[in-house]
Design a protein around this motif. Structure first.
Motif, mmCIF file in Angstrom:
data_model
loop_
_atom_site.group_PDB
_atom_site.id
_atom_site.type_symbol
_atom_site.label_atom_id
_atom_site.label_comp_id
_atom_site.label_asym_id
_atom_site.label_seq_id
_atom_site.Cartn_x
_atom_site.Cartn_y
_atom_site.Cartn_z
ATOM 1 N N ALA A 69 -23.827 52.076 62.938
ATOM 2 C CA ALA A 69 -25.117 52.164 62.543
ATOM 3 C C ALA A 69 -26.382 51.973 63.451
ATOM 4 C CB ALA A 69 -25.358 50.984 61.237
ATOM 5 N N SER A 124 -21.434 53.317 71.055
ATOM 6 C CA SER A 124 -21.586 52.212 70.014
ATOM 7 C C SER A 124 -19.782 51.960 69.505
ATOM 8 C CB SER A 124 -22.312 52.922 68.892
ATOM 9 O OG SER A 124 -23.657 53.196 69.179
ATOM 10 N N ALA A 166 -22.302 54.632 58.827
ATOM 11 C CA ALA A 166 -23.127 53.740 57.876
ATOM 12 C C ALA A 166 -23.813 54.499 56.810
ATOM 13 C CB ALA A 166 -24.105 52.964 58.954
ATOM 14 N N LYS A 190 -22.456 62.771 54.110
ATOM 15 C CA LYS A 190 -22.940 61.886 55.173
ATOM 16 C C LYS A 190 -24.655 62.327 54.934
ATOM 17 C CE LYS A 190 -23.241 61.997 60.179
ATOM 18 N NZ LYS A 190 -23.061 63.089 61.239
HETATM 19 O O1 C5P Z 1 -25.858 60.935 64.697
HETATM 20 P P1 C5P Z 1 -24.698 61.025 63.576
HETATM 21 O O2 C5P Z 1 -25.352 61.402 62.331
HETATM 22 O O3 C5P Z 1 -23.509 61.734 64.147
HETATM 23 O O4 C5P Z 1 -24.509 59.369 63.315
HETATM 24 C C1 C5P Z 1 -23.301 59.201 62.564
HETATM 25 C C2 C5P Z 1 -23.145 57.552 62.522
HETATM 26 O O5 C5P Z 1 -23.259 57.031 63.919
HETATM 27 C C3 C5P Z 1 -24.496 56.884 61.922
HETATM 28 O O6 C5P Z 1 -24.148 56.077 61.165
HETATM 29 C C4 C5P Z 1 -25.344 56.343 63.063
HETATM 30 O O7 C5P Z 1 -26.219 55.127 62.787
HETATM 31 C C5 C5P Z 1 -24.064 56.266 63.998
HETATM 32 N N1 C5P Z 1 -24.777 56.124 65.364
HETATM 33 C C6 C5P Z 1 -24.465 55.023 66.168
HETATM 34 N N2 C5P Z 1 -25.161 54.888 67.648
HETATM 35 C C7 C5P Z 1 -25.621 55.867 68.159
HETATM 36 C C8 C5P Z 1 -25.688 57.029 67.241
HETATM 37 C C9 C5P Z 1 -25.145 57.226 66.302
HETATM 38 O O8 C5P Z 1 -24.071 53.946 65.903
HETATM 39 N N3 C5P Z 1 -25.960 55.991 69.396
#
Ligand code: C5P
Length: 226
Positions: free
Chosen positions: A9, A86, A106, A209
């Motif tokens: 998240a 992450s 998330a 999503k």
């Molecule tokens: O960017 P995207 O829509 O693919 O993100 C999918 C999930 O990954 C989201 O829940 C986002 O908060 C999380 N995320 C993360 N760290 C990042 C980019 C995205 O935890 N640097």
């Protein structure tokens, strides 16, 4: 069998045209992240949740978890630059007694308890499993404004989360990421790269999503229907 859930998240949600990260936008007066966490809090087969958030929001999110009584989320840690960074950080904090790891965006608050259980079961049986829905649109590969080729729709499935893995397998896949600097938009792709088969479970169309303002409007409608 011990199952832990990683909730990445830590994204900034730039496609949402909103200064608040999309996982903290409220649906029916509750942050999307909390809606999502409640699904895993309620799932009997999940013992532990690790939430991975932007570094400057750790305290704020800890307060939200208290406020909404999310008791399984004992770890709240800082995420990294990309989603893979992450998730890697989340994998590092998991106790090695964990058998199965679920990784769930998330911003997918409408996942059902049945599908969570199905992914846990399939991950323990096959090592790696994900939810996906068959494509209803025709998918074109496009470069510089021209179609390169048209993919066979009958073979196209759209990946969702949760995706579930045996801990040793997903850690092995992520070691490759770190060593070779690979980026991926989902975790199963990394397991595919180390040559392990990934089982596909039909998902639900409602497990969307929330990425754009249109998705948010659809999500509001789903909430009003339930
Ligand atoms: O960017 P995207 O829509 O693919 O993100 C999918 C999930 O990954 C989201 O829940 C986002 O908060 C999380 N995320 C993360 N760290 C990042 C980019 C995205 O935890 N640097």
């Amino acid at each position: 069998m011990k199952t832990a859930v990683l909730i990445p998240a830590a994204g900034m949600g730039r496609r949402m045209e909103n200064p608040i990260p999309k996982q903290l936008i409220e649906l029916q007066s509750k942050p999307i992240l909390i809606h999502t966490l409640e699904k895993f809090e309620a799932c009997e087969s999940v013992q532990e949740i690790c939430v991975i958030v932007p570094e400057d929001r750790i305290d704020e999110i800890r307060k939200l978890l208290n406020q909404w009584n999310i008791q399984k989320a004992r770890d709240v840690i800082a995420g990294g630059e990309e989603r893979t960074d992450s998730v890697y950080r989340g994998l590092e904090v998991l106790n090695s007694s964990t058998d199965i790891v679920l990784i769930h965006d998330a911003v997918r608050p409408f996942v059902s308890n049945q599908k969570i259980m199905d992914v846990i079961q399939a991950a323990s049986e096959y090592g790696a499993a994900l939810l996906a829905v068959p494509a209803t649109a025709t998918v074109k590969k496009v470069q510089d404004g021209f179609v390169q080729n048209t993919l066979d729709r009958n073979q196209i499935w759209l990946a969702q989360t949760p995706q579930g893995f045996r801990l040793d397998l997903i850690r092995q896949a992520y070691e490759k990421v770190v060593n070779e600097g690979i980026k991926a938009t989902d975790d199963a792709a990394l397991v595919e790269q180390i040559g392990h088969p990934v089982h596909v479970i039909p998902g639900d169309e409602t497990n969307i999503k929330i990425t754009t303002p249109t998705d948010l409007a659809i999500a509001e409608t789903f909430c009003q229907m339930t």
